[in-house]
Design an enzyme around this catalytic site. Structure first.
Site, PDB file in Angstrom:
ATOM      1  N   SER A  93       3.118  -3.623 -25.342  1.00 26.60           N
ATOM      2  CA  SER A  93       3.955  -3.433 -23.813  1.00 26.60           C
ATOM      3  C   SER A  93       4.961  -3.095 -24.148  1.00 26.60           C
ATOM      4  O   SER A  93       5.412  -1.874 -24.466  1.00 26.60           O
ATOM      5  CB  SER A  93       3.662  -4.205 -22.967  1.00 26.60           C
ATOM      6  N   HIS A 229      -4.287  -6.396 -19.811  1.00 25.09           N
ATOM      7  CA  HIS A 229      -3.132  -5.451 -20.665  1.00 25.09           C
ATOM      8  C   HIS A 229      -2.728  -7.410 -22.118  1.00 25.09           C
ATOM      9  O   HIS A 229      -2.172  -6.438 -22.992  1.00 25.09           O
ATOM     10  CB  HIS A 229      -1.680  -6.309 -19.704  1.00 25.09           C
TER      11      HIS A 229
END
Length: 249
Positions: A93, A229
């Site tokens: 991320s 995610h």
């Protein structure tokens, strides 16, 4: 690299062989070095895990947090210094953006140019996310809403005021850093890039992860996993295999 810099920025969880590749791992927004403990456990002793601890959290909570991705990358580069082992960079991320900027610094300096870059759950710099270049969510409720959407945090933490008071300042600072990052569409590294992405990630569509191929003059590879995610948690063996391959294993 001074011993003090190394102690501040780098955490080592398991011993590694002298011939092991150094894997420098950059955490996600709100994350800490400890988020890479399981990966370190799986890769040892063939890989030397160097998990980065950002300023402003846990044992570094008294330090002011970084103000930009570039500042974080420069801090890690200073802590790494010249190394006598091959170096591979891994970032999840926001950590993917830090890893990319770190790779550029290391390649420009020539001190410890990485042999590979692995970016996880991060769209390419040439495809900035909506709202990039702007501050991230400012209020506690906005941050909590974002955390719920990404499904990477135990919901019990989000409802505990004491824990939130401890956790939110670092997360808010990281959201500001991630939101203000504007990567250059023309920026490239010479090392090969491997992109990892979840097929249901609300932040990083698969095609946007694939656009990382534009940012290397070397080889490019991509792996798509089931999940959102934080797909790493439910696909750890497969992720370990991909990271090990990037490390030459």
């Amino acid at each position: 690299m001074t011993a003090r810099d190394d102690e501040l920025w780098i955490r080592r969880f398991h011993t590694a062989r002298e011939s092991a590749v150094s894997l420098v791992c950059l955490p996600h927004a709100g994350g800490s070095a400890g988020s890479y403990f399981s990966l370190s456990q799986e890769l040892a002793p063939s890989v030397e895990m160097l998990a980065v601890q950002y300023p402003g959290r846990q044992d570094r909570r008294w330090e002011p947090p970084a103000r930009s991705v570039e500042e974080l990358a420069a801090g890690v580069a200073g802590a790494l210094g010249a190394r006598d082992r091959p170096v591979v960079l891994f970032g999840h991320s926001m950590g993917g953006a830090v890893a990319f900027e770190l790779a550029r610094i290391l390649e420009d300096s020539g001190a410890a140019a990485p042999s590979a870059l692995v970016v996880s759950a991060r769209r390419a710099p040439s495809l900035p996310r909506p709202g990039s270049g702007e501050p991230g969510p400012a209020s506690d409720e906005e941050i909590k809403s974002s955390m719920r959407r990404l499904e990477g945090t135990d919901t019990r933490l989000l409802e505990d005021p004491e824990l939130l008071r401890f956790f939110l300042p670092a997360l808010r600072a990281d959201y500001m850093v991630a939101g203000s990052y504007q990567g250059s569409p023309d920026a490239r590294v010479a090392c090969p890039i491997t992109a990892l992405v979840g097929d249901a990630d609300p932040e990083t569509p698969v095609d946007d992860a694939g656009a990382w191929r534009r940012h290397t003059t070397g080889a490019f590879d991509m792996h798509v996993y089931p999940g959102g995610h934080f797909f790493i948690e439910s696909n750890l063996p497969a992720v370990v295999k991909a990271v090990s391959a990037a490390c030459g294993g």
